[in-house]
Design an enzyme around this catalytic site. Structure first.
Site, mmCIF file in Angstrom:
data_model
loop_
_atom_site.group_PDB
_atom_site.id
_atom_site.type_symbol
_atom_site.label_atom_id
_atom_site.label_comp_id
_atom_site.label_asym_id
_atom_site.label_seq_id
_atom_site.Cartn_x
_atom_site.Cartn_y
_atom_site.Cartn_z
ATOM 1 N N TYR A 56 0.854 -1.184 0.000
ATOM 2 C CA TYR A 56 0.000 0.000 0.000
ATOM 3 C C TYR A 56 0.893 1.239 0.000
ATOM 4 O O TYR A 56 1.500 1.591 1.014
ATOM 5 C CB TYR A 56 -0.923 0.023 1.210
ATOM 6 C CG TYR A 56 -1.980 -1.064 1.225
ATOM 7 C CD1 TYR A 56 -2.246 -1.851 0.107
ATOM 8 C CD2 TYR A 56 -2.726 -1.318 2.377
ATOM 9 C CE1 TYR A 56 -3.211 -2.844 0.129
ATOM 10 C CE2 TYR A 56 -3.702 -2.309 2.406
ATOM 11 C CZ TYR A 56 -3.928 -3.068 1.279
ATOM 12 O OH TYR A 56 -4.887 -4.059 1.305
ATOM 13 N N GLY A 210 -16.824 2.808 -2.530
ATOM 14 C CA GLY A 210 -17.402 4.156 -2.522
ATOM 15 C C GLY A 210 -18.742 4.258 -3.202
ATOM 16 O O GLY A 210 -19.437 5.284 -3.068
#
Length: 332
Positions: A56, A210
């Site tokens: 990440y 989202g």
């Protein structure tokens, strides 16, 4: 906040954790101060579980978490999970997977250094390398646990049969797969297998990347993101159809007096006590909405209304592009 068992580790974690991918720039620009604010609020709200990975932000997420721990005395108030196993071919630069003992050990040491810890609570194999039997990989993880470098272990994006093979060597603490109202693949066996084995099913992207929020990404926002811009659910007519469905779900959430993200997250948590949710966010306001889901008591009538608006299979487009689907195990 409700606490649930983390596999066989003996640790109790908040039903909602923090997905650390958002501490890099994966879903949009962020900075350390913003990430610190999210972690501070998480502790205030009762969240004690953070999930990150060595890739990440190429270590950035782990570094930010490590800096937060250092700024708060060094001892971790969080149960921390990280991952390794995704890498790149040194000659071609192409994405590939390495589950060898040497690679996992080396990457774990790097993660511990960035986090400033001697042990990580949970260590996942991020993607399977199929040329190495999962039983052999599990033996490596057992050795790391015996050495005290990890408190427990799991696998990400595997199929139920792989969980059974790994668990034949040693109990597996967690499996991390995508699970939401828009991606219900774990209902085809993983949720059930985890429940039978005492393994936590850790749901990432519980609000559909989202889509199931009060501010879903429109075409321009999706196109500007390297991941969403090539994801079938966020491109072309698929996105238009999905936004239309998501709007109906947002209307339902408003009628029920909860944020869209809170209702989506609450639905995931209601699917079984073995399930943990790890949404990611760069926003404290969004984190408060997500946490609403931990406090919902959904009724049969609520589930029926949700199912009417978002029936199984409602999302248009695959959850990954062909390139993105290299690595996850497909099992239905």
């Amino acid at each position: 906040m409700e606490r649930r068992s983390l596999g066989h580790t003996g640790k109790m974690v908040s039903s909602i954790g923090l997905g650390g991918m958002s501490f890099s720039d994966f879903y949009g620009p962020t900075d350390q101060a913003e990430s610190f604010e999210v972690m501070e609020l998480a502790l205030e709200l009762g969240i004690n579980h953070i999930d990150t990975s060595n890739i990440y932000g190429m270590g950035r997420s782990e570094t930010v978490i490590g800096q937060f721990l250092k700024a708060n005395g060094g001892d971790s108030p969080f149960v921390i999970a990280t991952k390794a196993g995704i890498t790149s071919n040194p000659d071609t630069g192409e994405r590939c997977f390495d589950n060898s003992e040497q690679h996992l050990r080396t990457q774990l040491e790097g993660s511990l250094k960035r986090l400033g810890l001697e042990q990580v609570d949970l260590f996942y194999v991020h993607r399977r390398q199929h040329s190495i039997p999962i039983e052999e990989v599990t033996e490596t993880l057992v050795a790391l646990k015996k050495e005290g470098k990890i408190g427990g272990f799991g696998f990400s994006e595997i199929a139920p049969y792989s969980l059974r093979d790994a668990a034949a060597v040693h109990p597996v603490d967690a499996v991390q797969n995508e699970y939401s109202l828009s991606t219900r693949l774990p209902e085809m066996g993983m949720n059930q297998e985890c429940a039978r084995m005492g393994t936590s099913m850790v749901a990432f992207s519980p609000v559909g990347r989202g889509l199931l929020t009060d501010t879903p990404p429109d075409a321009a926002r999706a196109a500007g993101n390297p991941f969403l811009g090539v994801n079938p659910r966020f491109t072309g007519e698929n996105l238009n159809r999905n936004l239309e469905r998501a709007a109906a779900f947002a209307k339902l959430a408003a009628e029920m007096g909860v944020s869209t993200a809170g209702l989506a997250n609450g639905w995931v948590l209601a699917q079984g006590p073995q399930i943990l949710s790890i949404p990611g966010t760069r926003s404290t306001a969004h984190l408060r909405q997500l946490v609403e889901g931990a406090h919902l008591q959904l009724t049969d009538s609520d589930f029926a209304r949700i199912e009417e608006v978002l029936p199984v299979g409602w999302a248009a487009g695959d959850r990954y592009s062909e390139a993105q689907n290299l690595g996850p195990e497909r099992y239905c």
